[in-house]
Design a protein around this motif. Sequence first.
Motif, PDB file in Angstrom:
ATOM      1  N   ALA A  61       0.844  -1.195   0.000  1.00  0.00           N
ATOM      2  CA  ALA A  61       0.000   0.000   0.000  1.00  0.00           C
ATOM      3  C   ALA A  61       0.880   1.247   0.000  1.00  0.00           C
ATOM      4  O   ALA A  61       2.005   1.236   0.504  1.00  0.00           O
ATOM      5  N   LYS A  62       0.319   2.312  -0.558  1.00  0.00           N
ATOM      6  CA  LYS A  62       0.985   3.616  -0.506  1.00  0.00           C
ATOM      7  C   LYS A  62      -0.003   4.584   0.132  1.00  0.00           C
ATOM      8  O   LYS A  62      -1.058   4.875  -0.430  1.00  0.00           O
TER       9      LYS A  62
ATOM     10  N   ILE B 146       0.849  -4.391   4.170  1.00  0.00           N
ATOM     11  CA  ILE B 146      -0.226  -4.778   5.079  1.00  0.00           C
ATOM     12  C   ILE B 146      -0.375  -6.293   4.989  1.00  0.00           C
ATOM     13  O   ILE B 146      -0.508  -6.845   3.893  1.00  0.00           O
ATOM     14  N   ILE B 147      -0.339  -6.957   6.121  1.00  0.00           N
ATOM     15  CA  ILE B 147      -0.518  -8.403   6.157  1.00  0.00           C
ATOM     16  C   ILE B 147      -1.826  -8.679   6.866  1.00  0.00           C
ATOM     17  O   ILE B 147      -2.047  -8.226   7.991  1.00  0.00           O
ATOM     18  N   GLY B 148      -2.720  -9.385   6.169  1.00  0.00           N
ATOM     19  CA  GLY B 148      -4.015  -9.649   6.785  1.00  0.00           C
ATOM     20  C   GLY B 148      -4.757 -10.760   6.075  1.00  0.00           C
ATOM     21  O   GLY B 148      -4.350 -11.234   5.015  1.00  0.00           O
ATOM     22  N   ALA B 149      -5.858 -11.158   6.667  1.00  0.00           N
ATOM     23  CA  ALA B 149      -6.675 -12.247   6.136  1.00  0.00           C
ATOM     24  C   ALA B 149      -7.837 -11.721   5.300  1.00  0.00           C
ATOM     25  O   ALA B 149      -8.710 -12.490   4.922  1.00  0.00           O
TER      26      ALA B 149
ATOM     27  N   GLN C 268      -7.769  -8.828  -1.182  1.00  0.00           N
ATOM     28  CA  GLN C 268      -6.971  -7.738  -1.740  1.00  0.00           C
ATOM     29  C   GLN C 268      -7.865  -6.539  -2.018  1.00  0.00           C
ATOM     30  O   GLN C 268      -7.463  -5.389  -1.786  1.00  0.00           O
ATOM     31  N   LYS C 269      -9.081  -6.785  -2.490  1.00  0.00           N
ATOM     32  CA  LYS C 269     -10.025  -5.697  -2.766  1.00  0.00           C
ATOM     33  C   LYS C 269     -10.340  -4.925  -1.478  1.00  0.00           C
ATOM     34  O   LYS C 269     -10.399  -3.694  -1.479  1.00  0.00           O
ATOM     35  N   HIS C 270     -10.517  -5.649  -0.379  1.00  0.00           N
ATOM     36  CA  HIS C 270     -10.795  -5.007   0.913  1.00  0.00           C
ATOM     37  C   HIS C 270      -9.606  -4.143   1.339  1.00  0.00           C
ATOM     38  O   HIS C 270      -9.789  -2.989   1.745  1.00  0.00           O
ATOM     39  N   LEU C 271      -8.410  -4.704   1.238  1.00  0.00           N
ATOM     40  CA  LEU C 271      -7.219  -3.956   1.653  1.00  0.00           C
ATOM     41  C   LEU C 271      -6.993  -2.738   0.757  1.00  0.00           C
ATOM     42  O   LEU C 271      -6.556  -1.693   1.234  1.00  0.00           O
TER      43      LEU C 271
ATOM     44  N   VAL D 298      -7.941   5.389   3.979  1.00  0.00           N
ATOM     45  CA  VAL D 298      -6.985   6.002   4.911  1.00  0.00           C
ATOM     46  C   VAL D 298      -6.232   7.130   4.216  1.00  0.00           C
ATOM     47  O   VAL D 298      -6.072   8.216   4.784  1.00  0.00           O
ATOM     48  N   ASP D 299      -5.793   6.896   2.994  1.00  0.00           N
ATOM     49  CA  ASP D 299      -5.063   7.926   2.255  1.00  0.00           C
ATOM     50  C   ASP D 299      -5.934   9.165   2.064  1.00  0.00           C
ATOM     51  O   ASP D 299      -5.475  10.295   2.283  1.00  0.00           O
TER      52      ASP D 299
END
Length: 96
Positions: A10-11, A19-22, A25-28, A35-36
């Motif tokens: 992410a930028k 970002i590491i998560g479960a 990819q669309k959600h992240l 956030v940006d």
Amino acid sequence: MSDKKIRYKAKIAGKNYTIIGARSQKHLQLVEQTVDEQLRQIEALTSGLDPERRAVLAAVNAVSDQIEMQINMQKMEKEIEELKQKLRESNMEHVD
């Protein structure tokens, strides 16, 4: 949601993060964009603040929104239970 964790590049605010998560990819990607955008809005309103303080303001806003949504969800759950109870009572009246 899967238990498999993914790594997402992410930028945010011009800086790169992994970002590491479960989540998908669309959600992240949506999280990254949100956030940006929030940080850009805060920067436009508070140009004198350093990036750390803007990040804290973004976190405060996010937690505030989360608490408000939890309160609203609890209200809706209570309303649903009240409606279910009224429906049960109405059904009981029709049985008699």
